[in-house]
Motif scaffolding. Structure first.
Motif, PDB file in Angstrom:
ATOM      1  N   LYS A 114       6.695  10.664   2.388  1.00  0.00           N
ATOM      2  CA  LYS A 114       6.437  10.536   3.823  1.00  0.00           C
ATOM      3  C   LYS A 114       6.042  11.863   4.451  1.00  0.00           C
ATOM      4  O   LYS A 114       5.272  11.906   5.398  1.00  0.00           O
ATOM      5  CB  LYS A 114       7.665   9.976   4.539  1.00  0.00           C
ATOM      6  N   ALA A 153       2.270  12.417   4.121  1.00  0.00           N
ATOM      7  CA  ALA A 153       1.383  11.367   4.619  1.00  0.00           C
ATOM      8  C   ALA A 153       0.360  11.891   5.628  1.00  0.00           C
ATOM      9  O   ALA A 153      -0.823  11.547   5.559  1.00  0.00           O
ATOM     10  CB  ALA A 153       2.206  10.240   5.242  1.00  0.00           C
ATOM     11  N   LYS A 182      -1.676   3.241   6.593  1.00  0.00           N
ATOM     12  CA  LYS A 182      -0.433   3.689   5.935  1.00  0.00           C
ATOM     13  C   LYS A 182       0.535   2.510   5.830  1.00  0.00           C
ATOM     14  O   LYS A 182       0.661   1.733   6.764  1.00  0.00           O
ATOM     15  CB  LYS A 182       0.233   4.793   6.758  1.00  0.00           C
ATOM     16  N   ILE A 234      -0.952   5.071   1.069  1.00  0.00           N
ATOM     17  CA  ILE A 234      -2.032   5.251   2.029  1.00  0.00           C
ATOM     18  C   ILE A 234      -3.288   4.642   1.417  1.00  0.00           C
ATOM     19  O   ILE A 234      -3.657   4.944   0.282  1.00  0.00           O
ATOM     20  CB  ILE A 234      -2.244   6.744   2.359  1.00  0.00           C
TER      21      ILE A 234
END
Length: 153
Positions: free
Chosen positions: A131, A134, A151, A4
């Protein structure tokens, strides 16, 4: 794993965002901050063929040239050289005055405003996480006033 990227202004909010991310389980080696340098040279006043900042130096000059030429033409009927010459002379005076006004505002007044504003450099923050984390990381960055977030999977 996911990366990110976020851009933040160089302020206390970066430290707060990093501390919050660490509290939520992101390890310190997975957070990378890169400060960007400010532009060291001033912007060019005159545009080139390939680069324009959207600021026109002749807009006030054209308006004043029109106004002065109308007045000069009207007065020129009474003067020796006639309305055409006086209209052209006063149009040139109006244009020169307008360009001088615009140069003064761009060079002096806007430069002072930029110096007073004091734009801070920005920082790129790169966070590597799972993930599942995120969405949480993205929300934390937005809460700490990120200018932009992206991202990459």
């Amino acid at each position: 794993m996911m990366q990110i990227y976020a851009i933040l202004e160089n302020s206390i909010y970066i430290e707060m965002a990093i501390a919050t991310l660490e509290k939520k389980g992101i390890p310190k080696p997975s957070i990378y901050a890169i400060p960007l340098d400010n532009r060291s040279e001033d912007r060019k006043l005159f545009d080139s063929l390939h680069n324009s900042d959207g600021t026109s130096l002749i807009d006030i000059g054209i308006a004043l040239a029109t106004a002065f030429s109308v007045i000069g033409t009207s007065i020129g009927f009474e003067l020796a050289w006639g309305p055409i010459y006086w209209g052209l002379i006063t149009a040139l005076i109006g244009f020169a005055l307008g360009v001088a006004i615009r140069l003064f505002t761009e060079k002096v007044l806007k430069k002072r405003k930029r110096l007073l504003k004091g734009k801070r450099p920005e920082v790129i923050l790169i966070i590597e996480c799972e993930k599942t984390m995120a969405e949480l990381v993205e929300n934390i960055l937005w809460e700490h006033f990120a200018l932009g977030v992206a991202k990459v999977k």
